[in-house]
Structures are given as C-alpha cells and as structure tokens.
Design a protein around this motif. Structure first.
Motif, PDB file in Angstrom:
ATOM      1  N   LYS A  42       0.834  -1.210   0.000  1.00 42.11           N
ATOM      2  CA  LYS A  42       0.000   0.000   0.000  1.00 42.11           C
ATOM      3  C   LYS A  42       0.870   1.262   0.000  1.00 42.11           C
ATOM      4  CE  LYS A  42      -3.809  -0.361   2.242  1.00 42.11           C
ATOM      5  NZ  LYS A  42      -4.785  -0.273   1.115  1.00 42.11           N
ATOM      6  N   PHE A  43       1.943   1.232   0.774  1.00 43.16           N
ATOM      7  CA  PHE A  43       2.843   2.377   0.832  1.00 43.16           C
ATOM      8  C   PHE A  43       3.437   2.662  -0.537  1.00 43.16           C
ATOM      9  CE2 PHE A  43       7.123   4.148   1.202  1.00 43.16           C
ATOM     10  CZ  PHE A  43       6.933   5.229   2.035  1.00 43.16           C
ATOM     11  N   ALA A  44       3.924   1.614  -1.214  1.00 39.32           N
ATOM     12  CA  ALA A  44       4.532   1.800  -2.537  1.00 39.32           C
ATOM     13  C   ALA A  44       3.515   2.334  -3.532  1.00 39.32           C
ATOM     14  CB  ALA A  44       5.130   0.487  -3.024  1.00 39.32           C
ATOM     15  N   GLN A  45       2.310   1.771  -3.522  1.00 37.36           N
ATOM     16  CA  GLN A  45       1.262   2.216  -4.446  1.00 37.36           C
ATOM     17  C   GLN A  45       0.915   3.688  -4.219  1.00 37.36           C
ATOM     18  OE1 GLN A  45      -1.790  -0.606  -3.449  1.00 37.36           O
ATOM     19  NE2 GLN A  45      -1.170  -2.083  -5.022  1.00 37.36           N
ATOM     20  N   MET A  46       0.722   4.042  -2.965  1.00 30.37           N
ATOM     21  CA  MET A  46       0.343   5.416  -2.646  1.00 30.37           C
ATOM     22  C   MET A  46       1.477   6.400  -2.930  1.00 30.37           C
ATOM     23  SD  MET A  46      -1.798   4.786   0.904  1.00 30.37           S
ATOM     24  CE  MET A  46      -1.964   6.531   1.265  1.00 30.37           C
ATOM     25  N   MET A  47       2.697   6.012  -2.594  1.00 29.91           N
ATOM     26  CA  MET A  47       3.815   6.930  -2.778  1.00 29.91           C
ATOM     27  C   MET A  47       4.153   7.127  -4.251  1.00 29.91           C
ATOM     28  SD  MET A  47       5.579   8.990  -0.926  1.00 29.91           S
ATOM     29  CE  MET A  47       5.729   8.411   0.771  1.00 29.91           C
ATOM     30  N   ILE A  48       3.909   6.114  -5.065  1.00 31.07           N
ATOM     31  CA  ILE A  48       4.113   6.284  -6.516  1.00 31.07           C
ATOM     32  C   ILE A  48       3.196   7.391  -7.031  1.00 31.07           C
ATOM     33  CG2 ILE A  48       3.698   5.220  -8.775  1.00 31.07           C
ATOM     34  CD1 ILE A  48       4.750   2.576  -7.545  1.00 31.07           C
ATOM     35  N   GLY A  49       1.918   7.314  -6.652  1.00 30.04           N
ATOM     36  CA  GLY A  49       0.972   8.352  -7.069  1.00 30.04           C
ATOM     37  C   GLY A  49       1.342   9.716  -6.506  1.00 30.04           C
ATOM     38  N   HIS A  50       1.788   9.723  -5.275  1.00 33.66           N
ATOM     39  CA  HIS A  50       2.173  10.971  -4.616  1.00 33.66           C
ATOM     40  C   HIS A  50       3.378  11.591  -5.313  1.00 33.66           C
ATOM     41  CE1 HIS A  50       2.925  13.691  -1.190  1.00 33.66           C
ATOM     42  NE2 HIS A  50       1.677  13.440  -0.867  1.00 33.66           N
ATOM     43  N   HIS A  51       4.376  10.776  -5.599  1.00 35.34           N
ATOM     44  CA  HIS A  51       5.571  11.260  -6.300  1.00 35.34           C
ATOM     45  C   HIS A  51       5.231  11.762  -7.702  1.00 35.34           C
ATOM     46  CE1 HIS A  51       8.229  10.315  -3.158  1.00 35.34           C
ATOM     47  NE2 HIS A  51       9.162   9.644  -3.814  1.00 35.34           N
ATOM     48  N   ASN A  52       4.395  11.034  -8.406  1.00 38.72           N
ATOM     49  CA  ASN A  52       4.029  11.467  -9.762  1.00 38.72           C
ATOM     50  C   ASN A  52       3.323  12.822  -9.733  1.00 38.72           C
ATOM     51  OD1 ASN A  52       5.135   9.361 -11.257  1.00 38.72           O
ATOM     52  ND2 ASN A  52       3.316   8.080 -11.083  1.00 38.72           N
ATOM     53  N   GLY A  53       2.541  13.046  -8.685  1.00 38.67           N
ATOM     54  CA  GLY A  53       1.915  14.357  -8.522  1.00 38.67           C
ATOM     55  C   GLY A  53       2.944  15.449  -8.313  1.00 38.67           C
ATOM     56  N   ALA A  54       3.944  15.167  -7.475  1.00 42.39           N
ATOM     57  CA  ALA A  54       5.008  16.146  -7.224  1.00 42.39           C
ATOM     58  C   ALA A  54       5.800  16.427  -8.492  1.00 42.39           C
ATOM     59  CB  ALA A  54       5.938  15.630  -6.125  1.00 42.39           C
TER      60      ALA A  54
END
Length: 243
Positions: free
Chosen positions: A190-202
């Motif tokens: 879950k962390f990897a999935q969420m952080m990928i989306g978060h990073h792509n937003g940044a």
C-alpha cells in the motif's frame, strides 16, 4: 675586595643590567606584535558570520513570479503528507527496501519544506494559498482527487489529472487511515502504491514550475524533485513487482 676588583665588577653589573632591559623590551614588543596579529585574525573571523547572515537573509535571490509562489505553497503540504506517510513505515513496514526508501523520503523532504517556507517569507507571500491547502475538499473532510487518486479496483494508482486546484497526487483522509491500519507486507504494498501516485503528482507540479517559474533557485529545486522522485518511482515499481 681590592679597589681594582670593585672597578671591574661595576661595569660588568651595568652591562648585565642593560642586557636585561633590552631583553625585557624585546619580549614586550613580541607580545604586542602577537596581540596585533591575534586581533587582526579575530576581526577577519567576525566578518564571516556577518556575510553568512547576509546570504541567509535571501534564500532565493533574483526575480520571482506567481508560479514560483504557487509552487512553494503547493509543494509544502505535498511534502508534509509524504513525510507523514514515510513516518508510518516505522513499526509497520516489513520490507527492507521500503524502510530504507521511507527514511530517505523523510530525510530529503523535511529540509525542503523548511527551504520553501523561507522562500515564501523572503517573497512576502503567505505560507499557504488564499483557499487553504490546495487539493483539500473541506466539505468531505478529506482530499478531493478529481480524476486522480487511488484506483483500488486495479490495486494500483490512477494517475489521471490529479487533485483539485492542481494539488496532484495527494492522498485522501481515508487513504491515510487505511495506510495507518496496514502492517507487514500489506503496508509495504500500500505504501509503494500510494507513494508512486504521490511522487508522480510532485513531478507534475515540478514540471509546471520549470515551465512557468522565474526564480532560478525554485526552478533548481523543481529539477531536483523531478530527478530524485522519478528514480524513486522506478524503484518502487520494482519493489511492487516482487511483493
């Protein structure tokens, strides 16, 4: 003692006294010279903090525009959420790479938050936009992802158009609650999935800054965000492949 002996001894005594005076004078001059050199060194060292203070007073020198301000105002809460997510890894994550990555995110983005706050202060701009934290849907009590956010049906991230007001990749209150409740391998995924989306937003926000921003310091940080977070996204995708 004979008169001859007294005559010889007196000149010798005078010569020794004269030598003593000269020696004392030499020591005094040496001491003064040493004090002068020490004093000079002191003055030079005290000028350094003054120069450093002057430099610190302008953390983002040069012209800036609205895009620079928006970038900082948006990226601060974006980074804050990433740090919050990273802190959750302690005591929940089981994968070594996830733990290492979370620590790296926390270490990198914490100081960047401080840096961007200093920019806004130097620019005379508020720490947040007039509408509060971009991307927050206060009516629903969480984040409004728009067409972005997590796509739980596919088990991954939907990297559509991002969140409200240009705050791309922010997690909802429910996303954060779910992440806090997860442990072990479930947390890692879950962390990897969420952080990928978060990073792509940044990354999207940073690219906007490079296109539209004016301040060289802000644009350089945007470039660092693109480079570093793109590498971390690639790493997290590899982690997901083996989890």
């Amino acid at each position: 003692m004979s008169s001859v002996q007294r005559t010889v001894r007196r000149p010798l005594t005078r010569r020794l006294a004269a030598v003593g005076v000269l020696a004392s004078g030499a020591l005094l001059l040496a001491a003064c010279g040493s004090n002068d050199r020490t004093s000079g060194t002191h003055h030079e060292s005290t000028s350094a903090p003054s120069a450093a203070k002057k430099s610190a007073a302008n953390p983002a020198p040069g012209a800036s525009n609205d895009a620079d301000v928006t970038f900082a105002q948006s990226m601060i809460p974006h980074h804050e959420q990433a740090v919050e997510m990273a802190e959750l890894a302690e005591g929940r994550a089981s994968d070594t790479e996830i733990k290492t990555l979370a620590a790296a995110i926390e270490k990198a983005q914490g100081p960047e938050i401080t840096t961007m706050r200093a920019w806004l202060k130097a620019w005379g701009a508020p720490a947040s936009s007039a509408h509060g934290m971009p991307g927050m849907d206060h009516g629903s009590g969480g984040m409004d992802h728009g067409s972005g956010g997590m796509d739980h049906g596919s088990g991954g991230m939907d990297h559509g158009s991002g969140g409200k007001d240009g705050m791309s990749g922010m997690m909802s209150a429910k996303d954060m609650t779910d992440l806090k409740a997860a442990k072990g391998k479930g947390f890692d995924r879950k962390f990897a999935q969420m952080m990928i989306g978060h990073h792509n937003g940044a990354i999207t926000m940073a690219k906007d800054e490079q296109r539209n921003g004016r301040n060289a310091t802000a644009k350089k940080l945007a470039g660092d965000v693109i480079k570093n977070q793109t590498a971390e996204v690639a790493k997290m995708n590899k982690i997901l492949d083996r989890l």
